[in-house]
Design a protein around this motif. Structure first.
Motif, PDB file in Angstrom:
ATOM      1  N   THR A 178      -8.885  18.945   7.308  1.00  0.00           N
ATOM      2  CA  THR A 178      -8.248  19.502   6.417  1.00  0.00           C
ATOM      3  C   THR A 178      -8.828  18.989   4.854  1.00  0.00           C
ATOM      4  OG1 THR A 178      -6.469  17.703   6.246  1.00  0.00           O
ATOM      5  CG2 THR A 178      -6.166  19.620   7.612  1.00  0.00           C
ATOM      6  N   GLN A 179      -8.359  19.766   3.705  1.00  0.00           N
ATOM      7  CA  GLN A 179      -8.909  19.296   2.424  1.00  0.00           C
ATOM      8  C   GLN A 179      -8.215  17.887   2.264  1.00  0.00           C
ATOM      9  OE1 GLN A 179     -10.608  20.712   0.354  1.00  0.00           O
ATOM     10  NE2 GLN A 179     -11.190  22.663   1.042  1.00  0.00           N
ATOM     11  N   GLU A 180      -7.143  17.639   2.737  1.00  0.00           N
ATOM     12  CA  GLU A 180      -6.225  16.304   2.514  1.00  0.00           C
ATOM     13  C   GLU A 180      -6.979  15.187   3.216  1.00  0.00           C
ATOM     14  OE1 GLU A 180      -4.560  19.160   3.788  1.00  0.00           O
ATOM     15  OE2 GLU A 180      -3.804  19.561   2.034  1.00  0.00           O
ATOM     16  N   GLU A 181      -7.399  15.580   4.400  1.00  0.00           N
ATOM     17  CA  GLU A 181      -8.370  14.474   5.078  1.00  0.00           C
ATOM     18  C   GLU A 181      -9.464  14.160   4.449  1.00  0.00           C
ATOM     19  OE1 GLU A 181      -6.840  15.277   9.652  1.00  0.00           O
ATOM     20  OE2 GLU A 181      -8.224  16.673   8.792  1.00  0.00           O
ATOM     21  N   MET A 182     -10.196  15.178   3.962  1.00  0.00           N
ATOM     22  CA  MET A 182     -11.506  15.100   3.178  1.00  0.00           C
ATOM     23  C   MET A 182     -11.501  14.075   1.926  1.00  0.00           C
ATOM     24  SD  MET A 182     -13.739  18.273   4.068  1.00  0.00           S
ATOM     25  CE  MET A 182     -12.301  19.945   3.663  1.00  0.00           C
ATOM     26  N   ALA A 183     -10.288  14.629   1.068  1.00  0.00           N
ATOM     27  CA  ALA A 183     -10.028  13.758  -0.062  1.00  0.00           C
ATOM     28  C   ALA A 183      -9.731  12.312   0.372  1.00  0.00           C
ATOM     29  CB  ALA A 183      -8.732  14.735  -0.667  1.00  0.00           C
ATOM     30  N   LEU A 184      -8.559  12.124   1.191  1.00  0.00           N
ATOM     31  CA  LEU A 184      -8.538  10.962   1.504  1.00  0.00           C
ATOM     32  C   LEU A 184      -9.712  10.032   1.837  1.00  0.00           C
ATOM     33  CD1 LEU A 184      -6.649   8.344   1.685  1.00  0.00           C
ATOM     34  CD2 LEU A 184      -5.871   9.383   4.044  1.00  0.00           C
ATOM     35  N   ALA A 185     -10.686  10.505   2.879  1.00  0.00           N
ATOM     36  CA  ALA A 185     -11.869   9.896   3.333  1.00  0.00           C
ATOM     37  C   ALA A 185     -12.792   9.495   1.966  1.00  0.00           C
ATOM     38  CB  ALA A 185     -12.583  10.633   4.212  1.00  0.00           C
ATOM     39  N   MET A 186     -12.832  10.475   1.316  1.00  0.00           N
ATOM     40  CA  MET A 186     -13.812  10.704  -0.183  1.00  0.00           C
ATOM     41  C   MET A 186     -13.297   9.623  -0.953  1.00  0.00           C
ATOM     42  SD  MET A 186     -16.374  11.482  -1.099  1.00  0.00           S
ATOM     43  CE  MET A 186     -17.556  11.588  -2.719  1.00  0.00           C
ATOM     44  N   ALA A 187     -11.817   9.474  -1.315  1.00  0.00           N
ATOM     45  CA  ALA A 187     -11.296   8.208  -2.147  1.00  0.00           C
ATOM     46  C   ALA A 187     -11.534   7.166  -1.609  1.00  0.00           C
ATOM     47  CB  ALA A 187      -9.793   8.598  -2.262  1.00  0.00           C
ATOM     48  N   LYS A 188     -11.354   6.915  -0.598  1.00  0.00           N
ATOM     49  CA  LYS A 188     -11.533   5.617   0.212  1.00  0.00           C
ATOM     50  C   LYS A 188     -12.958   5.153   0.067  1.00  0.00           C
ATOM     51  CE  LYS A 188      -7.721   5.617   3.581  1.00  0.00           C
ATOM     52  NZ  LYS A 188      -7.482   5.436   5.154  1.00  0.00           N
ATOM     53  N   ALA A 189     -13.818   6.112   0.289  1.00  0.00           N
ATOM     54  CA  ALA A 189     -15.306   5.808   0.125  1.00  0.00           C
ATOM     55  C   ALA A 189     -15.647   5.441  -1.401  1.00  0.00           C
ATOM     56  CB  ALA A 189     -16.093   6.887   0.735  1.00  0.00           C
ATOM     57  N   VAL A 190     -15.136   6.112  -1.992  1.00  0.00           N
ATOM     58  CA  VAL A 190     -15.391   5.949  -3.505  1.00  0.00           C
ATOM     59  C   VAL A 190     -14.803   4.543  -3.944  1.00  0.00           C
ATOM     60  CG1 VAL A 190     -14.703   6.447  -6.178  1.00  0.00           C
ATOM     61  CG2 VAL A 190     -15.542   8.242  -4.430  1.00  0.00           C
ATOM     62  N   ALA A 191     -13.482   4.316  -3.502  1.00  0.00           N
ATOM     63  CA  ALA A 191     -12.544   2.879  -4.017  1.00  0.00           C
ATOM     64  C   ALA A 191     -13.463   1.741  -3.239  1.00  0.00           C
ATOM     65  CB  ALA A 191     -11.264   2.934  -3.378  1.00  0.00           C
ATOM     66  N   ARG A 192     -14.012   1.781  -2.280  1.00  0.00           N
ATOM     67  CA  ARG A 192     -14.772   0.796  -1.382  1.00  0.00           C
ATOM     68  C   ARG A 192     -15.770   0.219  -2.205  1.00  0.00           C
ATOM     69  NH1 ARG A 192     -13.117   3.503   3.548  1.00  0.00           N
ATOM     70  NH2 ARG A 192     -15.153   4.362   3.439  1.00  0.00           N
ATOM     71  N   ARG A 193     -16.501   1.276  -2.913  1.00  0.00           N
ATOM     72  CA  ARG A 193     -17.709   0.944  -3.675  1.00  0.00           C
ATOM     73  C   ARG A 193     -17.407   0.718  -5.087  1.00  0.00           C
ATOM     74  NH1 ARG A 193     -18.685   4.022   0.205  1.00  0.00           N
ATOM     75  NH2 ARG A 193     -20.686   3.993   1.163  1.00  0.00           N
ATOM     76  N   ALA A 194     -16.181   1.133  -5.836  1.00  0.00           N
ATOM     77  CA  ALA A 194     -16.002   0.846  -7.088  1.00  0.00           C
ATOM     78  C   ALA A 194     -15.038  -0.161  -7.460  1.00  0.00           C
ATOM     79  CB  ALA A 194     -15.315   2.202  -7.780  1.00  0.00           C
ATOM     80  N   VAL A 195     -14.091  -0.700  -6.531  1.00  0.00           N
ATOM     81  CA  VAL A 195     -13.073  -1.612  -6.682  1.00  0.00           C
ATOM     82  C   VAL A 195     -13.788  -2.973  -6.922  1.00  0.00           C
ATOM     83  CG1 VAL A 195     -10.940  -2.633  -6.065  1.00  0.00           C
ATOM     84  CG2 VAL A 195     -11.209  -0.325  -5.892  1.00  0.00           C
ATOM     85  N   LEU A 196     -13.730  -3.635  -7.838  1.00  0.00           N
ATOM     86  CA  LEU A 196     -14.126  -4.787  -8.040  1.00  0.00           C
ATOM     87  C   LEU A 196     -13.300  -5.987  -7.909  1.00  0.00           C
ATOM     88  CD1 LEU A 196     -16.360  -4.047 -11.101  1.00  0.00           C
ATOM     89  CD2 LEU A 196     -17.219  -4.106  -8.728  1.00  0.00           C
ATOM     90  N   ASP A 197     -12.190  -5.800  -8.249  1.00  0.00           N
ATOM     91  CA  ASP A 197     -10.988  -6.677  -8.204  1.00  0.00           C
ATOM     92  C   ASP A 197      -9.666  -6.001  -8.327  1.00  0.00           C
ATOM     93  OD1 ASP A 197      -9.893  -9.296  -8.132  1.00  0.00           O
ATOM     94  OD2 ASP A 197     -10.300 -10.012 -10.114  1.00  0.00           O
ATOM     95  N   TRP A 198      -8.733  -6.867  -8.297  1.00  0.00           N
ATOM     96  CA  TRP A 198      -7.236  -5.849  -8.105  1.00  0.00           C
ATOM     97  C   TRP A 198      -6.314  -7.251  -8.473  1.00  0.00           C
ATOM     98  CZ3 TRP A 198      -7.445  -3.872  -2.711  1.00  0.00           C
ATOM     99  CH2 TRP A 198      -7.248  -4.775  -1.655  1.00  0.00           C
ATOM    100  N   GLU A 199      -5.242  -6.889  -8.971  1.00  0.00           N
ATOM    101  CA  GLU A 199      -3.964  -7.706  -9.307  1.00  0.00           C
ATOM    102  C   GLU A 199      -2.770  -6.826  -8.670  1.00  0.00           C
ATOM    103  OE1 GLU A 199      -3.747  -8.139 -13.327  1.00  0.00           O
ATOM    104  OE2 GLU A 199      -5.548  -9.475 -13.625  1.00  0.00           O
ATOM    105  N   GLY A 200      -2.034  -7.681  -8.154  1.00  0.00           N
ATOM    106  CA  GLY A 200      -0.567  -7.295  -7.584  1.00  0.00           C
ATOM    107  C   GLY A 200      -0.724  -6.652  -6.051  1.00  0.00           C
ATOM    108  N   VAL A 201      -1.908  -7.237  -5.322  1.00  0.00           N
ATOM    109  CA  VAL A 201      -1.796  -6.956  -3.913  1.00  0.00           C
ATOM    110  C   VAL A 201      -1.794  -8.071  -3.105  1.00  0.00           C
ATOM    111  CG1 VAL A 201      -3.269  -5.834  -2.171  1.00  0.00           C
ATOM    112  CG2 VAL A 201      -3.542  -5.133  -4.535  1.00  0.00           C
ATOM    113  N   GLY A 202      -0.529  -7.995  -2.125  1.00  0.00           N
ATOM    114  CA  GLY A 202      -0.425  -9.271  -1.369  1.00  0.00           C
ATOM    115  C   GLY A 202      -0.020  -8.529   0.246  1.00  0.00           C
ATOM    116  N   ASP A 203      -0.044  -9.631   1.046  1.00  0.00           N
ATOM    117  CA  ASP A 203       0.402  -9.322   2.404  1.00  0.00           C
ATOM    118  C   ASP A 203       1.927  -9.274   2.595  1.00  0.00           C
ATOM    119  OD1 ASP A 203       1.213 -12.045   2.338  1.00  0.00           O
ATOM    120  OD2 ASP A 203      -0.573 -12.607   3.614  1.00  0.00           O
TER     121      ASP A 203
END
Length: 151
Positions: A48-73
């Motif tokens: 679906t379009q939604e599945e494609m959008a999520l897969a692409m967003a994750k792929a982009v984020a894995r390459r773009a995100v260098l650091d984050w704040e406010g993420v914990g287990d």
């Protein structure tokens, strides 16, 4: 007008209260690499379009995100950036939507805008000027054409 950022400096995106991502510039190389991501390429044809959008967003984020704040287990311990963490973060609907809007959509909007011209202020042909002379009937047509009664 496209404004070029020649510094290519990473920037912080505020995606939710207390959650920020430091992302690198959305470059052609990043987008091409994301499109070639295994998770994107292995999507089934009937995805679906939604599945494609999520897969692409994750792929982009894995390459773009260098650091984050406010993420914990679950215990509240700070979690370092990792591909698995990025994927899990984007499974949270408001975070996904904010990332799409604030980061991915900017690149897609530029891609869409490059194929159109700016509209005229009062319609698509308002700024156009005619270059053809008005047609005049031939002498024969003028001589034989009936005219409406005047009066």
């Amino acid at each position: 007008m496209i404004r070029l950022n020649l510094t290519a400096t990473p920037e912080w995106l505020d995606l939710a209260p207390g959650l920020r991502l430091l992302v690198g510039p959305l470059t052609t190389a990043l987008m091409v690499s994301a499109r070639a991501d295994l998770a994107v390429e292995e999507l089934p044809e009937h995805a679906t379009q939604e599945e494609m959008a999520l897969a692409m967003a994750k792929a982009v984020a894995r390459r773009a995100v260098l650091d984050w704040e406010g993420v914990g287990d679950d215990a509240g311990n700070i979690v370092p950036v990792s591909p698995e963490g990025i994927d899990a973060l984007l499974e949270i609907w408001p975070v996904f939507e904010a990332f799409q809007t604030q980061y991915v959509a900017r690149g897609l909007l530029l891609d869409a805008e490059k194929n159109v011209s700016a509209p005229s202020p009062t319609g698509p042909s308002a700024g156009a000027t005619g270059i053809a002379r008005p047609a005049r009937p031939s002498k024969t047509a003028r001589a034989t054409a009936p005219t409406a009664p005047q009066g």
